[in-house]
Scaffold this motif. Structure first.
Motif, PDB file in Angstrom:
ATOM      1  N   UNK A 195       0.839  -1.194   0.000  1.00 42.35           N
ATOM      2  CA  UNK A 195       0.000   0.000   0.000  1.00 42.35           C
ATOM      3  C   UNK A 195       0.878   1.250   0.000  1.00 42.35           C
ATOM      4  N   UNK A 196       1.940   1.239   0.815  1.00 39.19           N
ATOM      5  CA  UNK A 196       2.862   2.372   0.835  1.00 39.19           C
ATOM      6  C   UNK A 196       3.532   2.557  -0.511  1.00 39.19           C
ATOM      7  N   UNK A 197       3.908   1.447  -1.160  1.00 39.29           N
ATOM      8  CA  UNK A 197       4.520   1.529  -2.484  1.00 39.29           C
ATOM      9  C   UNK A 197       3.542   2.090  -3.500  1.00 39.29           C
ATOM     10  N   UNK A 198       2.289   1.668  -3.388  1.00 43.56           N
ATOM     11  CA  UNK A 198       1.269   2.177  -4.313  1.00 43.56           C
ATOM     12  C   UNK A 198       1.080   3.681  -4.112  1.00 43.56           C
ATOM     13  N   UNK A 199       1.045   4.114  -2.844  1.00 41.60           N
ATOM     14  CA  UNK A 199       0.917   5.551  -2.578  1.00 41.60           C
ATOM     15  C   UNK A 199       2.111   6.317  -3.145  1.00 41.60           C
ATOM     16  N   UNK A 200       3.301   5.784  -2.926  1.00 38.43           N
ATOM     17  CA  UNK A 200       4.508   6.448  -3.420  1.00 38.43           C
ATOM     18  C   UNK A 200       4.497   6.504  -4.943  1.00 38.43           C
ATOM     19  N   UNK A 201       4.083   5.411  -5.587  1.00 41.79           N
ATOM     20  CA  UNK A 201       4.002   5.395  -7.053  1.00 41.79           C
ATOM     21  C   UNK A 201       2.999   6.403  -7.560  1.00 41.79           C
ATOM     22  N   UNK A 208       2.226  21.689  -0.690  1.00 42.65           N
ATOM     23  CA  UNK A 208       1.931  20.286  -1.013  1.00 42.65           C
ATOM     24  C   UNK A 208       2.699  19.375  -0.065  1.00 42.65           C
ATOM     25  N   UNK A 209       3.974  19.679   0.154  1.00 45.49           N
ATOM     26  CA  UNK A 209       4.827  18.856   1.013  1.00 45.49           C
ATOM     27  C   UNK A 209       4.254  18.804   2.435  1.00 45.49           C
ATOM     28  N   UNK A 210       3.875  19.962   2.964  1.00 45.45           N
ATOM     29  CA  UNK A 210       3.373  19.981   4.338  1.00 45.45           C
ATOM     30  C   UNK A 210       2.009  19.307   4.436  1.00 45.45           C
ATOM     31  N   UNK A 211       1.178  19.380   3.394  1.00 46.16           N
ATOM     32  CA  UNK A 211      -0.125  18.713   3.447  1.00 46.16           C
ATOM     33  C   UNK A 211       0.026  17.195   3.442  1.00 46.16           C
ATOM     34  N   UNK A 212       1.140  16.699   2.911  1.00 41.13           N
ATOM     35  CA  UNK A 212       1.383  15.261   2.906  1.00 41.13           C
ATOM     36  C   UNK A 212       1.959  14.773   4.234  1.00 41.13           C
ATOM     37  N   UNK A 213       2.275  15.700   5.144  1.00 42.99           N
ATOM     38  CA  UNK A 213       2.819  15.392   6.469  1.00 42.99           C
ATOM     39  C   UNK A 213       4.081  14.541   6.380  1.00 42.99           C
ATOM     40  N   UNK A 214       4.987  14.953   5.538  1.00 40.96           N
ATOM     41  CA  UNK A 214       6.238  14.219   5.357  1.00 40.96           C
ATOM     42  C   UNK A 214       7.373  14.850   6.144  1.00 40.96           C
ATOM     43  N   UNK A 259      11.589  14.235  -2.505  1.00 39.25           N
ATOM     44  CA  UNK A 259      10.293  13.666  -2.104  1.00 39.25           C
ATOM     45  C   UNK A 259      10.390  12.156  -1.970  1.00 39.25           C
ATOM     46  N   UNK A 260      11.068  11.512  -2.912  1.00 43.38           N
ATOM     47  CA  UNK A 260      11.240  10.056  -2.834  1.00 43.38           C
ATOM     48  C   UNK A 260      12.046   9.680  -1.600  1.00 43.38           C
ATOM     49  N   UNK A 261      13.114  10.422  -1.300  1.00 42.57           N
ATOM     50  CA  UNK A 261      13.932  10.124  -0.133  1.00 42.57           C
ATOM     51  C   UNK A 261      13.107  10.188   1.151  1.00 42.57           C
ATOM     52  N   UNK A 262      12.138  11.103   1.206  1.00 45.65           N
ATOM     53  CA  UNK A 262      11.293  11.216   2.388  1.00 45.65           C
ATOM     54  C   UNK A 262      10.292  10.062   2.470  1.00 45.65           C
ATOM     55  N   UNK A 263       9.866   9.550   1.317  1.00 39.35           N
ATOM     56  CA  UNK A 263       8.870   8.471   1.307  1.00 39.35           C
ATOM     57  C   UNK A 263       9.466   7.094   1.501  1.00 39.35           C
ATOM     58  N   UNK A 264      10.688   6.893   1.063  1.00 37.05           N
ATOM     59  CA  UNK A 264      11.305   5.575   1.148  1.00 37.05           C
ATOM     60  C   UNK A 264      11.932   5.426   2.528  1.00 37.05           C
ATOM     61  N   UNK A 272      20.570   8.592 -12.680  1.00 37.91           N
ATOM     62  CA  UNK A 272      20.386   9.978 -12.243  1.00 37.91           C
ATOM     63  C   UNK A 272      19.956  10.089 -10.785  1.00 37.91           C
ATOM     64  N   UNK A 273      19.321   9.074 -10.215  1.00 35.97           N
ATOM     65  CA  UNK A 273      18.895   9.129  -8.836  1.00 35.97           C
ATOM     66  C   UNK A 273      19.483   7.956  -8.077  1.00 35.97           C
ATOM     67  N   UNK A 274      19.859   8.185  -6.842  1.00 34.35           N
ATOM     68  CA  UNK A 274      20.286   7.071  -5.982  1.00 34.35           C
ATOM     69  C   UNK A 274      19.551   7.224  -4.658  1.00 34.35           C
ATOM     70  N   UNK A 275      19.200   6.107  -4.094  1.00 34.28           N
ATOM     71  CA  UNK A 275      18.546   6.120  -2.801  1.00 34.28           C
ATOM     72  C   UNK A 275      19.343   5.237  -1.875  1.00 34.28           C
ATOM     73  N   UNK A 276      19.394   5.606  -0.615  1.00 34.45           N
ATOM     74  CA  UNK A 276      20.052   4.748   0.352  1.00 34.45           C
ATOM     75  C   UNK A 276      19.268   4.788   1.644  1.00 34.45           C
ATOM     76  N   UNK A 277      19.315   3.674   2.341  1.00 35.94           N
ATOM     77  CA  UNK A 277      18.671   3.587   3.642  1.00 35.94           C
ATOM     78  C   UNK A 277      19.752   3.640   4.698  1.00 35.94           C
ATOM     79  N   UNK A 278      19.539   4.407   5.754  1.00 35.34           N
ATOM     80  CA  UNK A 278      20.527   4.412   6.828  1.00 35.34           C
ATOM     81  C   UNK A 278      20.593   3.046   7.473  1.00 35.34           C
ATOM     82  N   UNK A 279      21.778   2.603   7.788  1.00 33.00           N
ATOM     83  CA  UNK A 279      21.953   1.264   8.358  1.00 33.00           C
ATOM     84  C   UNK A 279      22.150   1.364   9.852  1.00 33.00           C
TER      85      UNK A 279
END
Length: 184
Positions: A5-11, A35-41, A60-65, A177-184
């Motif tokens: 569901x989270x992936x669907x929302x992000x997509x 828009x950013x603040x209305x999404x409560x991110x 935006x993706x970094x905040x959602x992932x 062009x984009x890279x994402x990383x999760x803190x370990x």
């Protein structure tokens, strides 16, 4: 279920944001912050100011992932490859001995007749469709006929194979062009 569901929302969010940037590339930063603040991110990143649309989308993706709550013990990776046969659908139907009749959508194709009805249904509307063919022997027979037609063109198909082919043809690619990383 919550992960999907989270992936669907992000997509959906990515699609919506992409459409906004496509239609209005000079969208004011204040609208994006709203828009950013209305999404409560969380607080809007500084990148929402004069930065490029790509960097704002990446932020935006970094905040959602987020890192999953439960670590995976195993990961399955699938790859696919196939051969696409490109040819005239009308010529294929003629080679199969089928003549146009009433069109009808089929969720699953079971026979040559189902193929003919689905072809007429979708092509009459100027649309394309992909359907699963349940009868292996009938499918292989149709594929054999299609491949043997003089105008048939064969191409590498399947996303994994196409990506691999692109990498092999462009050895100078430096990265994505984009890279994402999760803190370990």
């Amino acid at each position: 279920m919550a992960l999907w569901r989270g992936s669907a929302y992000a997509g959906f969010l990515a699609l919506a944001v992409g459409c906004v940037f496509l239609l209005e590339p000079e969208l004011p930063g204040s609208a994006l912050r709203s828009l950013w603040s209305s999404l409560r991110l969380g607080p809007a990143p500084a990148a929402l100011g004069p930065a490029s649309p790509e960097s704002r989308l990446a932020a935006a993706w970094d905040a959602l992932i987020v890192q999953p709550a439960r670590r995976w013990r195993r990961v399955a990776v699938g790859v696919n490859a196939c051969v696409d046969v490109v040819l005239s659908g009308v010529r294929l139907l003629q080679a199969l001995g089928l003549s146009p009749g009433p069109g009808r959508d089929h969720a699953v194709l079971h026979s040559r007749n189902d193929l003919e009805e689905a072809f007429v249904h979708f092509m009459g509307r100027g649309a394309a469709a992909e359907r699963f063919f349940s009868d292996k022997e009938a499918f292989q027979d149709i594929a054999r006929v299609a491949s043997a037609l003089p105008a048939a063109q064969h191409y590498v198909g399947g996303n994994a194979a196409l990506i691999g082919q692109k990498f092999a043809a462009n050895t100078d690619l430096k990265g994505f062009p984009f890279t994402w990383s999760w803190p370990v």
